[in-house]
Design a protein around this motif. Structure first.
Motif, mmCIF file in Angstrom:
data_model
loop_
_atom_site.group_PDB
_atom_site.id
_atom_site.type_symbol
_atom_site.label_atom_id
_atom_site.label_comp_id
_atom_site.label_asym_id
_atom_site.label_seq_id
_atom_site.Cartn_x
_atom_site.Cartn_y
_atom_site.Cartn_z
ATOM 1 N N ARG A 281 -17.668 -24.551 28.937
ATOM 2 C CA ARG A 281 -18.896 -23.810 29.225
ATOM 3 C C ARG A 281 -19.561 -23.300 27.946
ATOM 4 O O ARG A 281 -20.792 -23.266 27.851
ATOM 5 C CB ARG A 281 -18.599 -22.640 30.170
ATOM 6 C CG ARG A 281 -18.223 -23.101 31.572
ATOM 7 C CD ARG A 281 -18.205 -21.959 32.556
ATOM 8 N NE ARG A 281 -17.142 -20.994 32.272
ATOM 9 C CZ ARG A 281 -16.899 -19.930 33.017
ATOM 10 N NH1 ARG A 281 -17.634 -19.667 34.090
ATOM 11 N NH2 ARG A 281 -15.899 -19.108 32.715
ATOM 12 N N ALA A 282 -18.757 -22.906 26.971
ATOM 13 C CA ALA A 282 -19.320 -22.420 25.704
ATOM 14 C C ALA A 282 -20.087 -23.531 24.995
ATOM 15 O O ALA A 282 -21.212 -23.318 24.510
ATOM 16 C CB ALA A 282 -18.207 -21.880 24.813
ATOM 17 N N PHE A 283 -19.491 -24.717 24.922
ATOM 18 C CA PHE A 283 -20.178 -25.833 24.268
ATOM 19 C C PHE A 283 -21.426 -26.249 25.061
ATOM 20 O O PHE A 283 -22.454 -26.610 24.475
ATOM 21 C CB PHE A 283 -19.229 -27.022 24.109
ATOM 22 C CG PHE A 283 -18.276 -26.884 22.956
ATOM 23 C CD1 PHE A 283 -18.753 -26.699 21.665
ATOM 24 C CD2 PHE A 283 -16.902 -26.951 23.152
ATOM 25 C CE1 PHE A 283 -17.878 -26.581 20.589
ATOM 26 C CE2 PHE A 283 -16.024 -26.838 22.081
ATOM 27 C CZ PHE A 283 -16.518 -26.658 20.799
ATOM 28 N N GLU B 218 -27.330 -17.399 30.134
ATOM 29 C CA GLU B 218 -26.575 -16.932 31.304
ATOM 30 C C GLU B 218 -25.181 -17.552 31.333
ATOM 31 O O GLU B 218 -24.183 -16.872 31.615
ATOM 32 C CB GLU B 218 -27.323 -17.269 32.610
ATOM 33 C CG GLU B 218 -28.541 -16.416 32.875
ATOM 34 C CD GLU B 218 -29.743 -16.840 32.028
ATOM 35 O OE1 GLU B 218 -29.744 -17.993 31.521
ATOM 36 O OE2 GLU B 218 -30.659 -16.019 31.869
ATOM 37 N N LEU B 219 -25.096 -18.836 31.024
ATOM 38 C CA LEU B 219 -23.792 -19.497 30.979
ATOM 39 C C LEU B 219 -22.948 -18.910 29.858
ATOM 40 O O LEU B 219 -21.734 -18.702 30.016
ATOM 41 C CB LEU B 219 -23.967 -21.001 30.768
ATOM 42 C CG LEU B 219 -22.696 -21.852 30.773
ATOM 43 C CD1 LEU B 219 -21.929 -21.700 32.085
ATOM 44 C CD2 LEU B 219 -23.037 -23.323 30.524
ATOM 45 N N VAL C 27 -19.082 -16.944 29.929
ATOM 46 C CA VAL C 27 -17.928 -17.199 29.065
ATOM 47 C C VAL C 27 -17.361 -15.886 28.536
ATOM 48 O O VAL C 27 -16.142 -15.658 28.568
ATOM 49 C CB VAL C 27 -18.322 -18.118 27.888
ATOM 50 C CG1 VAL C 27 -17.157 -18.249 26.897
ATOM 51 C CG2 VAL C 27 -18.736 -19.488 28.395
ATOM 52 N N VAL C 28 -18.238 -15.018 28.080
ATOM 53 C CA VAL C 28 -17.804 -13.724 27.553
ATOM 54 C C VAL C 28 -17.105 -12.912 28.633
ATOM 55 O O VAL C 28 -16.038 -12.318 28.397
ATOM 56 C CB VAL C 28 -19.011 -12.947 26.983
ATOM 57 C CG1 VAL C 28 -18.568 -11.556 26.529
ATOM 58 C CG2 VAL C 28 -19.634 -13.707 25.810
ATOM 59 N N ALA D 130 -19.997 -18.799 22.462
ATOM 60 C CA ALA D 130 -20.936 -18.329 23.478
ATOM 61 C C ALA D 130 -21.875 -17.265 22.923
ATOM 62 O O ALA D 130 -23.072 -17.244 23.242
ATOM 63 C CB ALA D 130 -20.167 -17.778 24.677
ATOM 64 N N ALA D 131 -21.347 -16.388 22.082
ATOM 65 C CA ALA D 131 -22.186 -15.349 21.474
ATOM 66 C C ALA D 131 -23.277 -15.981 20.609
ATOM 67 O O ALA D 131 -24.431 -15.518 20.596
ATOM 68 C CB ALA D 131 -21.330 -14.404 20.647
#
Length: 235
Positions: free
Chosen positions: A29-31, A40-41, A45-46, A101-102
Motif C-alpha cells: 500500500r505504501a508503494f 488517503e491510502l 498505512v500509518v 507513506a509519509a
C-alpha cells in the motif's frame, strides 16, 4: 515436553506468518500510495502500523518464554533464534512502510516529477524479494533464500540509477528540488527494504543449514587476502 514444544513452535509459526502478511500488505500500500499519489491510502498505512508494533512485541515475548521453559536444542533452537531476528526485521519493515507513506502524503501536494526511470518496477522487485524471503521462511527452503541474496545487487544498481536520474531532473528543473529530495528518500528506503529481505534470507539459511552466509563471505575474503588459510578450522 517435546509435544508441548512442537505445539508452541507451530503456534509461533502461525503468528510470524500473520505478522508477515500485515507487513507485506503495508509495504504494498505504501508503494501504491507513492505511485498513485494517494494521501488517503498513505494515511491507512500509518494507521496500520500500531497493530504491527504490538504483534512484534508479543511474538518476541513468546519466543523468550519458549526458550526459558523448554530449553530447545538443534533445529528447534535455530528456529526460535531465527524467529526473534525475523520478527525484529518485520517491525523495521513496517516502519519503512510508514516512512514511505509519509513521503507519499507530502508528494501528493507537490508537482509531479517525471524522470526516465521505472521506479514502480524497482518497488515491485523489492517487494518480490520480501515475498520470496518470507516464502523461504515458511517452507524452510534455503535454496529459495539464496535467490534473494543474488537479487540484492540489482536493487543497489537500480538505486544508483534512480539517484542519477533524479539528479539530472533537478538540474534541469530546479523548482523540483523538494519533491526530488523526497523521492531520493523513498529510493533509500526501498534499498533498505531489499537489505532487510536479504537479512531474512540469511536467517532462513542459518535456520535450515546452520550456516551464517555473511561469515562465509568474510572467510572467503580473508582466505583470498592470506589472512587465514583454507585449512583453518571454521568457528
Amino acid at each position: 515436553m517435546a509435544t508441548q514444544l512442537t505445539r508452541q513452535i507451530d503456534a509461533l509459526k502461525k503468528r510470524i506468518l500473520t505478522l508477515s502478511a500485515l507487513v507485506e500488505e503495508n509495504l504494498r500500500r505504501a508503494f501504491t500510495a507513492i505511485e498513485t499519489r494517494d494521501p488517503e491510502l498513505a494515511a491507512e498505512v500509518v494507521d496500520s502500523d500500531f497493530p504491527i508494533d504490538l504483534m512484534e512485541v508479543d511474538i518476541e515475548e513468546e519466543c523468550l518464554r519458549t526458550l526459558a521453559l523448554y530449553q530447545p536444542v538443534a533445529g528447534d533452537l535455530r528456529f526460535l533464534v531465527t524467529t526473534i531476528k525475523v520478527n525484529t526485521t518485520l517491525e523495521r519493515l513496517g516502519d519503512l512502510a510508514v516512512n514511505i507513506a509519509a513521503r507519499a502524503r507530502r508528494l501528493a501536494e507537490m508537482e509531479e516529477v517525471v524522470v526516465p526511470f521505472d521506479s514502480a518496477g524497482m518497488a515491485a522487485k523489492t517487494q518480490r524479494m520480501i515475498t520470496t524471503s518470507l516464502d523461504a521462511l515458511v517452507r524452510g527452503d534455503s535454496e529459495l533464500a539464496r535467490t534473494v541474496l543474488m537479487a540484492d545487487d540489482e536493487i543497489d544498481d537500480l538505486d544508483r540509477e534512480l539517484t542519477a536520474a533524479l539528479h539530472d531532473a533537478v538540474c534541469a528543473r530546479p523548482e523540483w528540488l523538494d519533491p526530488v529530495l523526497l523521492l531520493l528518500q523513498v529510493s533509500r528506503y526501498t534499498e533498505r527494504i531489499a537489505d532487510h529481505a536479504t537479512a531474512i534470507a540469511e536467517d532462513v539459511i542459518y535456520m535450515v543449514d546452520g550456516e551464517i552466509p555473511r561469515h562465509s563471505v568474510k572467510r572467503a575474503v580473508a582466505e583470498a587476502m592470506g589472512i587465514v588459510s583454507g585449512d583453518t578450522p571454521k568457528t
